[in-house]
Motif scaffolding. Sequence first.
Motif, PDB file in Angstrom:
ATOM      1  N   ILE A  24      -4.738  -5.160  -7.540  1.00  0.00           N
ATOM      2  CA  ILE A  24      -4.603  -5.123  -6.086  1.00  0.00           C
ATOM      3  C   ILE A  24      -3.249  -5.685  -5.679  1.00  0.00           C
ATOM      4  O   ILE A  24      -2.506  -5.086  -4.903  1.00  0.00           O
ATOM      5  N   VAL A  25      -2.907  -6.849  -6.218  1.00  0.00           N
ATOM      6  CA  VAL A  25      -1.702  -7.543  -5.751  1.00  0.00           C
ATOM      7  C   VAL A  25      -0.418  -6.949  -6.306  1.00  0.00           C
ATOM      8  O   VAL A  25       0.625  -7.011  -5.647  1.00  0.00           O
ATOM      9  N   ILE A  26      -0.458  -6.352  -7.501  1.00  0.00           N
ATOM     10  CA  ILE A  26       0.753  -5.698  -8.015  1.00  0.00           C
ATOM     11  C   ILE A  26       1.163  -4.522  -7.126  1.00  0.00           C
ATOM     12  O   ILE A  26       2.341  -4.394  -6.774  1.00  0.00           O
ATOM     13  N   PRO A  27       0.229  -3.637  -6.724  1.00  0.00           N
ATOM     14  CA  PRO A  27       0.622  -2.594  -5.764  1.00  0.00           C
ATOM     15  C   PRO A  27       1.174  -3.155  -4.463  1.00  0.00           C
ATOM     16  O   PRO A  27       2.100  -2.586  -3.867  1.00  0.00           O
ATOM     17  N   MET A  28       0.608  -4.278  -4.008  1.00  0.00           N
ATOM     18  CA  MET A  28       1.113  -4.891  -2.784  1.00  0.00           C
ATOM     19  C   MET A  28       2.560  -5.353  -2.967  1.00  0.00           C
ATOM     20  O   MET A  28       3.404  -5.160  -2.084  1.00  0.00           O
ATOM     21  N   ALA A  29       2.846  -5.991  -4.119  1.00  0.00           N
ATOM     22  CA  ALA A  29       4.212  -6.451  -4.380  1.00  0.00           C
ATOM     23  C   ALA A  29       5.171  -5.272  -4.472  1.00  0.00           C
ATOM     24  O   ALA A  29       6.292  -5.309  -3.942  1.00  0.00           O
ATOM     25  N   ILE A  30       4.746  -4.203  -5.150  1.00  0.00           N
ATOM     26  CA  ILE A  30       5.578  -2.997  -5.246  1.00  0.00           C
ATOM     27  C   ILE A  30       5.806  -2.408  -3.862  1.00  0.00           C
ATOM     28  O   ILE A  30       6.921  -1.984  -3.511  1.00  0.00           O
ATOM     29  N   GLN A  31       4.752  -2.403  -3.043  1.00  0.00           N
ATOM     30  CA  GLN A  31       4.895  -1.877  -1.683  1.00  0.00           C
ATOM     31  C   GLN A  31       5.929  -2.671  -0.899  1.00  0.00           C
ATOM     32  O   GLN A  31       6.758  -2.095  -0.177  1.00  0.00           O
ATOM     33  N   ILE A  32       5.888  -3.977  -1.033  1.00  0.00           N
ATOM     34  CA  ILE A  32       6.811  -4.829  -0.276  1.00  0.00           C
ATOM     35  C   ILE A  32       8.259  -4.518  -0.638  1.00  0.00           C
ATOM     36  O   ILE A  32       9.109  -4.295   0.236  1.00  0.00           O
TER      37      ILE A  32
END
Length: 445
Positions: free
Chosen positions: A391-399
């Motif tokens: 969940i959080v890796i996609p969020m970091a990539i999105q940022i």
Amino acid sequence: MNFGFFGIQFSFGLQQSNMSAIYKYLGADEASLPMLWLAGPITGLILQPIIGAISDGTWSPKFGRRKPFFLVGAIISSVALVLMPFSTSIWMAASLLWILDAANNIAMEPYRAFVADKLPNQQHSIGFLMQSFFTGLGITLANFTPAILVAFGVLAITDKMSNGIPTYTYYAFFIGAVAAIVSILLSVFTTKEYPPTETELEEMALQRARANIFKRTWEDIVMAFQTMPLTMKQLIPVKFFSWYAMFCYWEYITSSLSVSVFHTTDQASEGFSKAQLLTGNLNGTYNIICFVVAFALVPIARKIGAKGVHFGALVLGGLGLICIPYLNNVDVLFHLYNPFGQPVAISSIYLYSFGLGISWASMMAMPYQLLAGSIPKEKRGVYMGIFNMFIVIPMAIQIFTMQFFVYDLLGKNPVNVIRLAGLFLIIGAVFTLFITVKNKNQIVA
């Protein structure tokens, strides 16, 4: 057992609906919003597997295995929630968000493992969907709280604190702090954990004798990655596209509504304040759908399987997000006047809320249901933590991609970001179809 999820998700709901607005009240511009949301992904990436692994090897006859973690997390998050509206600068707000997300992550993964610990395999479905129910209920009330305070005349929409943040935001965060600590305490004091067997206690003692807690935790995480089940690997692209989409939505929904419904980009304007409250109303609506339909997904899953439910739910959510730019389409036959007197297309509202609500209910339950039956029970904490790294890796990539590339590519238009989110939910749905399920009864009990 699941009631504490109400408080945890109340906290998440306040973040989702208000953090972008808080940053803009403190002077942030649109392009910098993704980087200011970095706290959640980074703290989750670091803390979730570590806390999960530590909780696997913890046992106290007085306090239990998982409960100490979500109790400590609730206390810290309550303090951060009270302090957040008093932020005097962007970096103060960002720092408090780091603390708040760290606290929520300390609570979250042991809580998911706690539910799996307590329930036999055939009850995992209802257990995780009960989490979806309390997730929807908590976020719903969090989203509606500011609008309720204004609608009932408790506070005026124009009332602001000295830092420019509306007074209703402070009261909403204070209510969230009370909800977080009270609901967690209710779960802690009314639910007992099953003690480990003698064999499990002996294994814990051997592990403690073999190495210190830091080395054991690292070894557990490495081993879990090496022995990751196939189902867990196949869920990675599903999680990537769906959570990339949700972070786009949370970051830019207020700005998108401000542009498409109230025709302004000025955060000092009344139109932007209305967009913030409308964000809460719409988020609250999709979360009502979430907790209403959560249990309806159980019989549907029995018929078509968990991955079939997740595919359909993500498609509906994607279509709902794609409809958001048309909320101000006055050519639609029926219209609904919101509390601010602005006409909004009722058909678009319900398609958006209905679709995203079903999608959110499924995201909170079906992937964990698919996972729970494929991992060893003695390692549930570390596997749940690793799973939430997806969940959080996609969020970091999105940022980082949104900050330095995607936002410019989309014409620096927040409405286009919401359209991209809808497309990504549909792509995530397609990847769901490739998940291999060996034992259907295990997945959709």
